[in-house]
Design an enzyme around this catalytic site. Structure first.
Site, PDB file in Angstrom:
ATOM      1  N   PRO A 255       0.813  -1.223   0.000  1.00 54.07           N
ATOM      2  CA  PRO A 255       0.000   0.000   0.000  1.00 54.07           C
ATOM      3  C   PRO A 255       0.848   1.276   0.000  1.00 54.07           C
ATOM      4  O   PRO A 255       0.457   2.290  -0.590  1.00 54.07           O
ATOM      5  CB  PRO A 255      -0.811  -0.119   1.306  1.00 54.07           C
ATOM      6  CG  PRO A 255      -0.878  -1.596   1.556  1.00 54.07           C
ATOM      7  CD  PRO A 255       0.450  -2.131   1.109  1.00 54.07           C
ATOM      8  N   TYR A 256       2.017   1.231   0.647  1.00 53.90           N
ATOM      9  CA  TYR A 256       2.929   2.388   0.636  1.00 53.90           C
ATOM     10  C   TYR A 256       3.386   2.685  -0.794  1.00 53.90           C
ATOM     11  O   TYR A 256       3.346   3.821  -1.253  1.00 53.90           O
ATOM     12  CB  TYR A 256       4.114   2.102   1.561  1.00 53.90           C
ATOM     13  CG  TYR A 256       5.273   3.061   1.430  1.00 53.90           C
ATOM     14  CD1 TYR A 256       5.216   4.336   1.983  1.00 53.90           C
ATOM     15  CD2 TYR A 256       6.435   2.688   0.758  1.00 53.90           C
ATOM     16  CE1 TYR A 256       6.294   5.211   1.860  1.00 53.90           C
ATOM     17  CE2 TYR A 256       7.512   3.553   0.639  1.00 53.90           C
ATOM     18  CZ  TYR A 256       7.438   4.817   1.192  1.00 53.90           C
ATOM     19  OH  TYR A 256       8.492   5.679   1.066  1.00 53.90           O
TER      20      TYR A 256
END
Ligand SMILES: NC(=O)c1ccc[n+]([C@@H]2O[C@H](COP(=O)([O-])OP(=O)(O)OC[C@H]3O[C@@H](n4cnc5c(N)ncnc54)[C@H](OP(=O)(O)O)[C@@H]3O)[C@@H](O)[C@H]2O)c1
Length: 219
Positions: free
Chosen positions: A128-129
Protein backbone atom coordinates in the site's frame (compact mmCIF):
# COMPACT_ATOMS: atom_id res chain seq x y z
CA UNK A 1 13.29 32.12 -5.23
CA UNK A 2 11.56 30.93 -2.06
CA UNK A 3 11.08 27.17 -1.67
CA UNK A 4 8.29 25.60 0.39
CA UNK A 5 9.53 22.41 2.06
CA UNK A 6 6.59 20.14 2.96
CA UNK A 7 7.75 17.74 5.67
CA UNK A 8 10.31 20.30 6.87
CA UNK A 9 10.50 18.84 10.37
CA UNK A 10 11.39 15.41 8.95
CA UNK A 11 14.82 13.85 8.62
CA UNK A 12 15.38 14.77 4.95
CA UNK A 13 13.27 17.90 5.33
CA UNK A 14 15.37 19.48 8.08
CA UNK A 15 18.62 18.91 6.18
CA UNK A 16 17.13 20.37 3.01
CA UNK A 17 15.79 23.41 4.87
CA UNK A 18 19.28 24.20 6.18
CA UNK A 19 20.87 23.69 2.76
CA UNK A 20 18.35 26.08 1.20
CA UNK A 21 18.78 28.61 4.00
CA UNK A 22 22.58 28.58 3.46
CA UNK A 23 22.29 28.85 -0.34
CA UNK A 24 22.71 32.31 -1.89
CA UNK A 25 20.05 31.74 -4.59
CA UNK A 26 17.22 30.52 -2.39
CA UNK A 27 15.02 31.45 0.52
CA UNK A 28 13.12 28.76 2.36
CA UNK A 29 9.77 28.38 4.11
CA UNK A 30 9.49 25.32 6.35
CA UNK A 31 5.97 23.83 6.45
CA UNK A 32 5.39 22.27 9.86
CA UNK A 33 2.27 20.88 11.46
CA UNK A 34 2.78 21.63 15.16
CA UNK A 35 3.29 25.03 16.79
CA UNK A 36 5.96 23.58 19.12
CA UNK A 37 8.12 22.77 16.08
CA UNK A 38 8.36 26.47 15.15
CA UNK A 39 10.98 27.49 17.73
CA UNK A 40 13.62 25.19 16.18
CA UNK A 41 13.33 27.05 12.87
CA UNK A 42 12.91 30.47 14.49
CA UNK A 43 16.18 30.02 16.40
CA UNK A 44 17.97 29.30 13.10
CA UNK A 45 16.41 32.40 11.49
CA UNK A 46 14.28 30.24 9.17
CA UNK A 47 10.70 31.15 8.23
CA UNK A 48 8.10 28.52 8.99
CA UNK A 49 4.40 28.16 8.31
CA UNK A 50 1.88 26.02 10.15
CA UNK A 51 -0.20 23.77 7.88
CA UNK A 52 -1.36 20.17 7.97
CA UNK A 53 -1.69 17.69 5.14
CA UNK A 54 -5.02 16.77 6.75
CA UNK A 55 -6.17 20.29 5.89
CA UNK A 56 -7.81 21.78 2.83
CA UNK A 57 -6.21 22.57 -0.51
CA UNK A 58 -6.87 26.24 0.06
CA UNK A 59 -5.05 26.18 3.44
CA UNK A 60 -2.10 24.49 1.75
CA UNK A 61 -2.19 27.03 -1.09
CA UNK A 62 -2.10 29.84 1.49
CA UNK A 63 1.01 28.23 3.02
CA UNK A 64 2.65 28.11 -0.42
CA UNK A 65 1.53 31.53 -1.63
CA UNK A 66 4.81 33.49 -1.93
CA UNK A 67 6.93 30.50 -3.00
CA UNK A 68 8.34 29.68 -6.43
CA UNK A 69 8.78 25.93 -5.90
CA UNK A 70 7.67 23.11 -3.61
CA UNK A 71 9.64 20.13 -2.36
CA UNK A 72 7.39 17.40 -0.94
CA UNK A 73 9.31 15.20 1.51
CA UNK A 74 6.50 14.40 3.95
CA UNK A 75 5.33 10.92 4.81
CA UNK A 76 3.10 9.30 7.39
CA UNK A 77 5.98 7.02 8.49
CA UNK A 78 6.14 3.33 9.33
CA UNK A 79 4.50 3.78 12.75
CA UNK A 80 1.03 4.59 11.43
CA UNK A 81 -1.48 2.41 9.61
CA UNK A 82 -2.10 2.20 5.87
CA UNK A 83 -5.09 4.52 6.36
CA UNK A 84 -2.59 7.31 7.06
CA UNK A 85 -0.47 6.19 4.10
CA UNK A 86 -3.52 6.76 1.92
CA UNK A 87 -4.44 10.07 3.53
CA UNK A 88 -0.95 11.62 3.79
CA UNK A 89 1.41 9.98 1.28
CA UNK A 90 -1.23 9.87 -1.45
CA UNK A 91 -4.02 12.36 -0.80
CA UNK A 92 -1.76 14.78 1.11
CA UNK A 93 0.62 14.84 -1.86
CA UNK A 94 -2.30 15.23 -4.28
CA UNK A 95 -3.61 18.18 -2.26
CA UNK A 96 -0.20 19.89 -2.26
CA UNK A 97 -0.03 19.44 -6.06
CA UNK A 98 -3.47 21.08 -6.37
CA UNK A 99 -2.39 23.78 -3.93
CA UNK A 100 0.73 24.53 -5.99
CA UNK A 101 -1.44 24.94 -9.08
CA UNK A 102 -3.84 27.18 -7.15
CA UNK A 103 -0.95 29.32 -5.87
CA UNK A 104 0.53 29.63 -9.38
CA UNK A 105 3.67 27.65 -8.52
CA UNK A 106 5.25 25.82 -11.48
CA UNK A 107 8.16 23.87 -10.00
CA UNK A 108 7.54 20.76 -7.85
CA UNK A 109 9.99 18.19 -6.55
CA UNK A 110 8.63 14.95 -5.09
CA UNK A 111 10.56 12.59 -2.84
CA UNK A 112 9.10 9.23 -3.84
CA UNK A 113 10.57 5.73 -3.33
CA UNK A 114 12.85 3.43 -5.33
CA UNK A 115 10.91 1.46 -7.97
CA UNK A 116 7.57 3.08 -7.13
CA UNK A 117 7.03 3.16 -10.91
CA UNK A 118 7.41 -0.65 -11.29
CA UNK A 119 4.60 -2.62 -9.60
CA UNK A 120 6.44 -5.91 -10.14
CA UNK A 121 9.18 -4.75 -7.75
CA UNK A 122 7.04 -3.60 -4.84
CA UNK A 123 7.73 -5.26 -1.49
CA UNK A 124 4.79 -7.49 -0.48
CA UNK A 125 4.87 -6.20 3.13
CA UNK A 126 4.38 -2.54 2.22
CA UNK A 127 2.51 -2.68 -1.08
CA UNK A 128 0.00 0.00 0.00
CA UNK A 129 2.93 2.39 0.64
CA UNK A 130 4.25 1.81 -2.89
CA UNK A 131 0.75 2.20 -4.33
CA UNK A 132 0.41 5.56 -2.56
CA UNK A 133 3.80 6.72 -3.85
CA UNK A 134 3.07 5.43 -7.36
CA UNK A 135 -0.24 7.23 -7.68
CA UNK A 136 1.00 10.47 -6.10
CA UNK A 137 3.80 10.44 -8.68
CA UNK A 138 1.30 9.78 -11.49
CA UNK A 139 -0.88 12.69 -10.37
CA UNK A 140 2.17 14.95 -10.41
CA UNK A 141 3.26 13.66 -13.83
CA UNK A 142 -0.21 14.32 -15.22
CA UNK A 143 -0.38 17.82 -13.73
CA UNK A 144 0.74 20.88 -15.61
CA UNK A 145 3.62 21.36 -13.18
CA UNK A 146 7.31 21.22 -13.99
CA UNK A 147 8.09 18.19 -11.86
CA UNK A 148 11.09 16.18 -10.76
CA UNK A 149 10.34 12.87 -9.08
CA UNK A 150 13.26 11.54 -7.05
CA UNK A 151 12.89 7.87 -6.05
CA UNK A 152 15.55 7.16 -3.39
CA UNK A 153 16.51 3.73 -2.13
CA UNK A 154 16.59 2.77 1.57
CA UNK A 155 17.33 5.90 3.61
CA UNK A 156 20.28 5.99 6.00
CA UNK A 157 21.31 8.54 8.58
CA UNK A 158 25.05 8.43 7.96
CA UNK A 159 26.92 11.40 6.44
CA UNK A 160 26.40 11.96 2.73
CA UNK A 161 29.17 11.06 0.30
CA UNK A 162 28.03 13.53 -2.37
CA UNK A 163 28.15 10.67 -4.88
CA UNK A 164 25.15 8.86 -6.34
CA UNK A 165 23.76 6.76 -9.13
CA UNK A 166 20.65 8.24 -10.75
CA UNK A 167 18.76 6.46 -13.52
CA UNK A 168 15.31 5.46 -14.75
CA UNK A 169 15.62 1.93 -13.39
CA UNK A 170 17.81 0.93 -10.43
CA UNK A 171 16.58 -2.24 -8.74
CA UNK A 172 18.08 -1.89 -5.24
CA UNK A 173 20.34 0.20 -3.05
CA UNK A 174 20.43 2.67 -0.22
CA UNK A 175 21.47 6.29 0.26
CA UNK A 176 22.15 8.72 3.12
CA UNK A 177 19.32 11.21 3.69
CA UNK A 178 21.85 14.04 3.33
CA UNK A 179 22.55 12.99 -0.28
CA UNK A 180 18.81 12.89 -1.04
CA UNK A 181 18.40 16.40 0.38
CA UNK A 182 21.35 17.65 -1.71
CA UNK A 183 19.95 15.99 -4.83
CA UNK A 184 16.65 17.84 -4.29
CA UNK A 185 18.55 21.11 -3.81
CA UNK A 186 20.66 20.63 -6.94
CA UNK A 187 17.63 19.56 -8.99
CA UNK A 188 15.74 22.80 -8.42
CA UNK A 189 17.39 24.69 -11.29
CA UNK A 190 18.91 21.77 -13.20
CA UNK A 191 17.04 21.60 -16.50
CA UNK A 192 17.99 17.97 -17.15
CA UNK A 193 15.74 17.04 -14.20
CA UNK A 194 12.72 18.99 -15.48
CA UNK A 195 9.68 16.76 -16.17
CA UNK A 196 11.76 13.72 -15.27
CA UNK A 197 11.65 10.86 -12.73
CA UNK A 198 14.58 8.76 -11.59
CA UNK A 199 15.71 6.18 -9.05
CA UNK A 200 18.52 7.35 -6.76
CA UNK A 201 21.04 5.34 -4.68
CA UNK A 202 24.60 5.85 -3.48
CA UNK A 203 27.12 5.58 -6.28
CA UNK A 204 30.35 6.89 -7.77
CA UNK A 205 29.23 10.06 -9.55
CA UNK A 206 29.12 13.52 -7.99
CA UNK A 207 25.44 14.52 -7.61
CA UNK A 208 25.60 17.50 -10.00
CA UNK A 209 27.20 15.34 -12.72
CA UNK A 210 24.67 12.54 -12.21
CA UNK A 211 21.81 15.01 -12.62
CA UNK A 212 23.18 16.72 -15.70
CA UNK A 213 23.72 13.29 -17.30
CA UNK A 214 20.03 12.38 -16.98
CA UNK A 215 19.38 12.26 -20.70
CA UNK A 216 17.14 9.21 -20.95
CA UNK A 217 13.76 9.65 -22.70
CA UNK A 218 11.13 11.49 -20.66
CA UNK A 219 9.22 9.20 -18.27
N1 LIG B 1 12.47 5.23 4.91
C1 LIG B 1 12.97 4.92 3.73
O1 LIG B 1 13.85 4.06 3.59
C2 LIG B 1 12.46 5.65 2.52
C3 LIG B 1 12.93 5.25 1.27
C4 LIG B 1 12.53 5.98 0.15
C5 LIG B 1 11.70 7.08 0.29
N2 LIG B 1 11.24 7.46 1.51
C6 LIG B 1 10.39 8.67 1.60
O2 LIG B 1 11.23 9.78 1.87
C7 LIG B 1 10.44 10.85 2.43
C8 LIG B 1 11.15 11.49 3.61
O3 LIG B 1 11.63 10.53 4.51
P1 LIG B 1 12.14 10.95 5.97
O4 LIG B 1 12.84 9.79 6.54
O5 LIG B 1 12.77 12.30 5.94
O6 LIG B 1 10.69 11.09 6.68
P2 LIG B 1 10.33 11.57 8.16
O7 LIG B 1 11.53 11.86 8.95
O8 LIG B 1 9.33 10.58 8.69
O9 LIG B 1 9.57 12.95 7.88
C9 LIG B 1 8.29 13.00 7.37
C10 LIG B 1 7.70 14.35 7.70
O10 LIG B 1 6.34 14.39 7.23
C11 LIG B 1 5.61 15.13 8.17
N3 LIG B 1 4.18 14.82 8.17
C12 LIG B 1 3.59 13.64 8.46
N4 LIG B 1 2.26 13.80 8.47
C13 LIG B 1 2.02 15.11 8.20
C14 LIG B 1 0.84 15.89 8.11
N5 LIG B 1 -0.38 15.36 8.32
N6 LIG B 1 0.96 17.21 7.81
C15 LIG B 1 2.18 17.76 7.63
N7 LIG B 1 3.33 17.08 7.73
C16 LIG B 1 3.25 15.77 8.01
C17 LIG B 1 6.20 14.72 9.52
O11 LIG B 1 5.85 15.71 10.47
P3 LIG B 1 6.26 15.56 12.04
O12 LIG B 1 7.71 15.92 12.10
O13 LIG B 1 5.37 16.55 12.69
O14 LIG B 1 5.98 14.14 12.44
C18 LIG B 1 7.68 14.68 9.20
O15 LIG B 1 8.28 15.91 9.44
C19 LIG B 1 9.10 10.21 2.81
O16 LIG B 1 8.16 10.58 1.82
C20 LIG B 1 9.38 8.71 2.71
O17 LIG B 1 8.23 7.99 2.35
C21 LIG B 1 11.61 6.75 2.63
Amino acid sequence: MKILVVGANGQIGKQLVHMLHDHPNYEVKAMIRKQEQASYFQKAGIESVLANLDGTVSELADAARDCGAVVFTAGSGGGTGFDQTLLIDLDGAAKVIEAAELAGIQRFIMISALQAHRREHWSEQIKPYYAAKHHADQILRNSGLNYTIIRPGGLMNEDGTGKVAAAEDIRSGSIPREDVARTALLSLDEESTFRRSFDLVSGDTPIADALSALDAPLN
